[in-house]
Design a protein around this motif. Structure first.
Motif, PDB file in Angstrom:
ATOM      1  N   PRO A  18     -30.062 -21.552  18.282  1.00  0.00           N
ATOM      2  CA  PRO A  18     -30.042 -20.592  16.996  1.00  0.00           C
ATOM      3  C   PRO A  18     -31.677 -20.268  16.527  1.00  0.00           C
ATOM      4  CG  PRO A  18     -28.754 -22.532  16.813  1.00  0.00           C
ATOM      5  CD  PRO A  18     -29.485 -22.837  18.332  1.00  0.00           C
ATOM      6  N   ARG A  19     -32.465 -21.245  16.880  1.00  0.00           N
ATOM      7  CA  ARG A  19     -33.686 -21.045  16.408  1.00  0.00           C
ATOM      8  C   ARG A  19     -34.481 -19.991  17.216  1.00  0.00           C
ATOM      9  NH1 ARG A  19     -38.686 -23.497  17.523  1.00  0.00           N
ATOM     10  NH2 ARG A  19     -37.626 -24.934  18.974  1.00  0.00           N
ATOM     11  N   TYR A  20     -34.152 -19.672  18.480  1.00  0.00           N
ATOM     12  CA  TYR A  20     -34.680 -18.723  19.445  1.00  0.00           C
ATOM     13  C   TYR A  20     -33.940 -17.419  18.906  1.00  0.00           C
ATOM     14  CZ  TYR A  20     -37.091 -22.210  22.437  1.00  0.00           C
ATOM     15  OH  TYR A  20     -38.024 -23.019  22.680  1.00  0.00           O
ATOM     16  N   ASP A  21     -32.940 -17.314  18.679  1.00  0.00           N
ATOM     17  CA  ASP A  21     -32.009 -16.289  18.166  1.00  0.00           C
ATOM     18  C   ASP A  21     -32.857 -15.667  17.038  1.00  0.00           C
ATOM     19  OD1 ASP A  21     -30.521 -16.332  20.322  1.00  0.00           O
ATOM     20  OD2 ASP A  21     -28.681 -17.457  19.187  1.00  0.00           O
ATOM     21  N   GLU A  22     -33.049 -16.501  15.877  1.00  0.00           N
ATOM     22  CA  GLU A  22     -33.742 -16.005  14.599  1.00  0.00           C
ATOM     23  C   GLU A  22     -34.869 -15.425  14.878  1.00  0.00           C
ATOM     24  OE1 GLU A  22     -33.952 -15.122  10.714  1.00  0.00           O
ATOM     25  OE2 GLU A  22     -32.237 -15.833  12.094  1.00  0.00           O
ATOM     26  N   ALA A  23     -35.819 -16.178  16.142  1.00  0.00           N
ATOM     27  CA  ALA A  23     -37.335 -15.570  16.326  1.00  0.00           C
ATOM     28  C   ALA A  23     -37.139 -14.237  16.905  1.00  0.00           C
ATOM     29  CB  ALA A  23     -37.800 -16.596  17.282  1.00  0.00           C
ATOM     30  N   ARG A  25     -34.288 -12.026  16.652  1.00  0.00           N
ATOM     31  CA  ARG A  25     -34.076 -11.187  15.668  1.00  0.00           C
ATOM     32  C   ARG A  25     -35.339 -10.516  14.784  1.00  0.00           C
ATOM     33  NH1 ARG A  25     -32.852 -11.158  10.565  1.00  0.00           N
ATOM     34  NH2 ARG A  25     -33.438 -13.486  10.434  1.00  0.00           N
ATOM     35  N   ARG A  26     -36.106 -11.431  14.533  1.00  0.00           N
ATOM     36  CA  ARG A  26     -37.406 -11.242  13.645  1.00  0.00           C
ATOM     37  C   ARG A  26     -38.272 -10.335  14.492  1.00  0.00           C
ATOM     38  NH1 ARG A  26     -38.877 -16.937  10.864  1.00  0.00           N
ATOM     39  NH2 ARG A  26     -36.954 -16.828   9.481  1.00  0.00           N
ATOM     40  N   PHE A  27     -38.312 -10.409  15.828  1.00  0.00           N
ATOM     41  CA  PHE A  27     -39.410  -9.815  16.726  1.00  0.00           C
ATOM     42  C   PHE A  27     -38.722  -8.351  16.524  1.00  0.00           C
ATOM     43  CE2 PHE A  27     -39.980  -8.210  20.939  1.00  0.00           C
ATOM     44  CZ  PHE A  27     -41.621  -8.019  20.783  1.00  0.00           C
ATOM     45  N   GLY A  33     -39.547  -2.138  12.408  1.00  0.00           N
ATOM     46  CA  GLY A  33     -40.331  -1.757  11.048  1.00  0.00           C
ATOM     47  C   GLY A  33     -41.429  -1.067  11.490  1.00  0.00           C
ATOM     48  N   SER A  34     -42.231  -1.286  12.405  1.00  0.00           N
ATOM     49  CA  SER A  34     -43.494  -0.643  12.935  1.00  0.00           C
ATOM     50  C   SER A  34     -43.261   0.910  13.076  1.00  0.00           C
ATOM     51  CB  SER A  34     -44.122  -1.226  13.854  1.00  0.00           C
ATOM     52  OG  SER A  34     -43.266  -1.487  15.172  1.00  0.00           O
ATOM     53  N   SER A  35     -41.954   1.170  13.997  1.00  0.00           N
ATOM     54  CA  SER A  35     -41.523   2.524  14.280  1.00  0.00           C
ATOM     55  C   SER A  35     -41.545   3.364  13.208  1.00  0.00           C
ATOM     56  CB  SER A  35     -40.451   2.413  15.233  1.00  0.00           C
ATOM     57  OG  SER A  35     -39.553   1.958  14.644  1.00  0.00           O
TER      58      SER A  35
END
Length: 264
Positions: A18-23, A25-27, A33-35
């Motif tokens: 779950p922690r890797y999935d959250e990371a 998603r944020r990535f 957001g940058s595009s």
């Protein structure tokens, strides 16, 4: 097999999924957001360029309007100046005309007054000379200006001048009016002797008549007419006289017509 089991027993990645999935998603959110930010920056740049273009267009329009208005104002000012100069010149002409008119009136006034002032006794002299003139007229009545001798001399002079005028008029050649006439003389039939007919026509003689050339012109059915020319003096010979004289030859001539008549 036991080694594989031990390795999987020590691996903890599946417990932190779950922690890797959250990371992850944020990535991906950061990437998205940058595009989006890049797109916003590009849109803002385009909008700024459009705003600058509009501002430049408005400035150019304002500058052209101001320049045209300045040119119109300059033309208006030049026209006003030219009208003012023309008005000044017209005022000057009017003033000159008024001055000349006033001088002319003064001269006329002086000329009207000068005869009476220069010759004050003219009227009296005319009045006094009138009776003397009447006396002279009475004396002249007694004198015979047209005596009998003078009448005779005047009459002789008049007769002499009339005689000289008549002689000059007689010597002066007078213009004789003449005409050229072409006659058509028609016989009775084809058996008529045309030579005898022409002889009869030419036998007509008169003062102021001169016969010319002639020819025979076919009429039809073997009949020929005599076409003959002549020159006449208008005061002495006329067409009526010619027709009357030629038709007297009844044995040969049926009719006479004037084919042509020309003044010479």
């Amino acid at each position: 097999m036991s080694d594989t089991v031990n390795f999987l027993a020590q691996e903890k990645i599946w417990f932190d999924k779950p922690r890797y999935d959250e990371a992850e998603r944020r990535f991906y959110e950061r990437m998205n957001g940058s595009s989006q930010t890049t797109q916003d920056v590009g849109a803002n740049t385009i909008l700024q360029d459009i705003a600058r273009a509009r501002e430049n267009i408005q400035k150019s329009l304002a500058g052209s309007t101001s320049s045209s208005s300045a040119a119109d104002q300059g033309e208006l000012i030049s026209r006003i100046k030219s009208l003012e100069l023309e008005n000044q010149s017209l005022h000057k002409v009017v003033d000159d005309l008024r001055a000349a008119l006033s001088k002319l009136e003064c001269r006329v006034t002086v000329l009207e007054k000068s005869p009476a002032a220069a010759n004050p006794g003219t009227t009296v002299q005319q009045k006094t000379s009138a009776p003397v003139k009447e006396e002279d007229d009475e004396d002249d009545d007694d004198i015979d200006l047209f005596g009998s001798d003078d009448d005779e001399e005047a009459e002789k002079l008049k007769e002499q001048r009339l005689k000289e005028y008549a002689e000059k008029k007689a010597k002066k050649p007078t213009l004789i009016a003449k005409s050229s006439i072409l006659l058509d003389v028609k016989p009775w039939d084809d058996e008529t002797d045309m030579a005898k007919l022409e002889e009869c026509v030419r036998s007509v003689q008169a003062d102021g008549l001169l016969w010319g050339t002639s020819k025979l012109v076919p009429v039809g059915y073997g009949i020929k007419k005599l076409q003959i020319a002549c020159v006449v003096e208008d005061d002495k010979v006329g067409t009526d006289m010619l027709e009357e004289e030629i038709t007297k030859f009844e044995d040969y001539v049926q009719s006479v017509d004037v084919a042509a008549f020309n003044k010479i």
